[in-house]
Design a protein around this motif. Sequence first.
Motif, PDB file in Angstrom:
ATOM      1  N   PHE A  36      36.405  42.253  36.833  1.00 27.67           N
ATOM      2  CA  PHE A  36      37.729  42.564  37.362  1.00 27.67           C
ATOM      3  C   PHE A  36      38.522  43.424  36.386  1.00 27.67           C
ATOM      4  CE2 PHE A  36      42.250  41.632  37.491  1.00 27.67           C
ATOM      5  CZ  PHE A  36      42.550  41.943  38.806  1.00 27.67           C
ATOM      6  N   SER A  53      39.767  48.565  39.000  1.00 24.99           N
ATOM      7  CA  SER A  53      41.175  48.539  39.377  1.00 24.99           C
ATOM      8  C   SER A  53      41.378  47.543  40.513  1.00 24.99           C
ATOM      9  CB  SER A  53      41.613  49.930  39.828  1.00 24.99           C
ATOM     10  OG  SER A  53      40.959  50.280  41.046  1.00 24.99           O
ATOM     11  N   PRO A  54      42.580  46.947  40.613  1.00 21.03           N
ATOM     12  CA  PRO A  54      42.853  46.030  41.727  1.00 21.03           C
ATOM     13  C   PRO A  54      42.657  46.681  43.087  1.00 21.03           C
ATOM     14  CG  PRO A  54      44.543  45.850  40.024  1.00 21.03           C
ATOM     15  CD  PRO A  54      43.687  47.016  39.652  1.00 21.03           C
ATOM     16  N   GLU A  93      40.267  45.239  46.032  1.00 22.42           N
ATOM     17  CA  GLU A  93      40.765  45.031  47.396  1.00 22.42           C
ATOM     18  C   GLU A  93      39.845  45.683  48.412  1.00 22.42           C
ATOM     19  OE1 GLU A  93      44.672  45.959  48.515  1.00 22.42           O
ATOM     20  OE2 GLU A  93      45.647  44.488  47.213  1.00 22.42           O
ATOM     21  N   PRO A 137      42.294  36.113  38.754  1.00 26.55           N
ATOM     22  CA  PRO A 137      42.752  37.426  39.241  1.00 26.55           C
ATOM     23  C   PRO A 137      42.353  37.674  40.698  1.00 26.55           C
ATOM     24  CG  PRO A 137      41.873  37.642  37.029  1.00 26.55           C
ATOM     25  CD  PRO A 137      41.548  36.252  37.482  1.00 26.55           C
ATOM     26  N   TRP A 138      41.138  37.282  41.064  1.00 23.95           N
ATOM     27  CA  TRP A 138      40.719  37.447  42.458  1.00 23.95           C
ATOM     28  C   TRP A 138      41.542  36.556  43.383  1.00 23.95           C
ATOM     29  CZ3 TRP A 138      34.686  38.024  43.050  1.00 23.95           C
ATOM     30  CH2 TRP A 138      34.281  39.139  42.310  1.00 23.95           C
ATOM     31  N   ILE A 161      44.862  38.127  44.165  1.00 20.48           N
ATOM     32  CA  ILE A 161      44.763  39.195  45.171  1.00 20.48           C
ATOM     33  C   ILE A 161      44.692  38.607  46.568  1.00 20.48           C
ATOM     34  CG2 ILE A 161      43.260  41.017  46.076  1.00 20.48           C
ATOM     35  CD1 ILE A 161      42.516  41.735  43.236  1.00 20.48           C
TER      36      ILE A 161
END
Length: 365
Positions: A9, A13-14, A18, A41-42, A45
């Motif tokens: 992650f 990048s986020p 996504e 972090p996941w 999101i």
Amino acid sequence: MGELAEDLFLRLSPELVEEVFFRLPPDEPACLAQASAVCKPWRRILADVGFRRRYRKFHGTPPVLGLFQRGDWLFRKGSRFVPTSALFPAQPDHPDWLPMDCRHGRALFDRTWDKSVLMVLDPLTGHQRLVSSPYTHSVSFSAAVFCAGAAQGCDHHGCQGGHFRLAVVTTNNVQEVTSGWLYSSETRVWSDLTSLHHPNLRFTNLAAPSVLVGDALYFNLGGIIECQLGTLCLSMFEKPIDGKGTLMATQGGLLGFAAVVDAANLTLWSREAGPKGAMGWAKLRIIDLEALLPVDAMSLTLEFRRISGIAEGTQIIFVIARAGSYMVDLESGRVRPVSCLCRKIFPYMSFYIPAMEAACAGQEH
């Protein structure tokens, strides 16, 4: 695994993460639940409200998560819920309620012994609301539930949990009149629709699922009743054939009709304008059920070959055969057994992302 995922992650990048999550199948909520358990972090999101909105927009039409079935020979009255996806919240049977419709994340029921009350259920949360029916006498009728913004072009990506509307259409064969009412959960008031006079036309006593096409609802009560949501007007026209059949929407967004003809042929029609502009039925496809369904599914009796439900906004229908009910994707040709019961089916369609639902409820996940 968690450390490796978190390291991955940090390298991505986020926005890219996504994009990967967008492609997880919405009809398998377990995939998103497993992704949310990998690392914090996941999970952040997947718990984000903006991601939920974008995920729904990316996939468009929600998946079938389960089926409400009317009572059968074993379960003689009421309804039962059969999940088709893992992790979907458990649903109790409703022996005192009959399913009437499912749309926009809600299910609609009427009471088996008292037709003066309707129930609107959110299967994800279990929230129920009772609504007094606009009629109290026994007549042929059908009912529909839909979001309050359906007539204003709502994309239905996030309207679940908001205000809803109910439409009820009744027919009286003695007086030869069809009447209708529209209910708003915001005002809690029923509005009268225009009435229709239909001499010499017999209507069925069995309520059939409605279909929403554009800003109009369609009911199959022997003849086809059109309810314009904007003008609150009712009109009526004939089916393409006599006998049993089911309303549906075509891939082009038009009103369609499907019926089992000649024992084994599933025939599809579309209602469209002819060369001179008059609206009429055009035959689209003929599908050989014997070639589509498993060999042991077919019966020699036509009674056990009929359509038991549709998944609105898709090309998925449910067909009853000797061995039970099958979910048939007319676009891909995929066939899946969904129940050993041979009764009317009301598919429940919605997006369900466990990590996000928990976040919306204010719970740690």
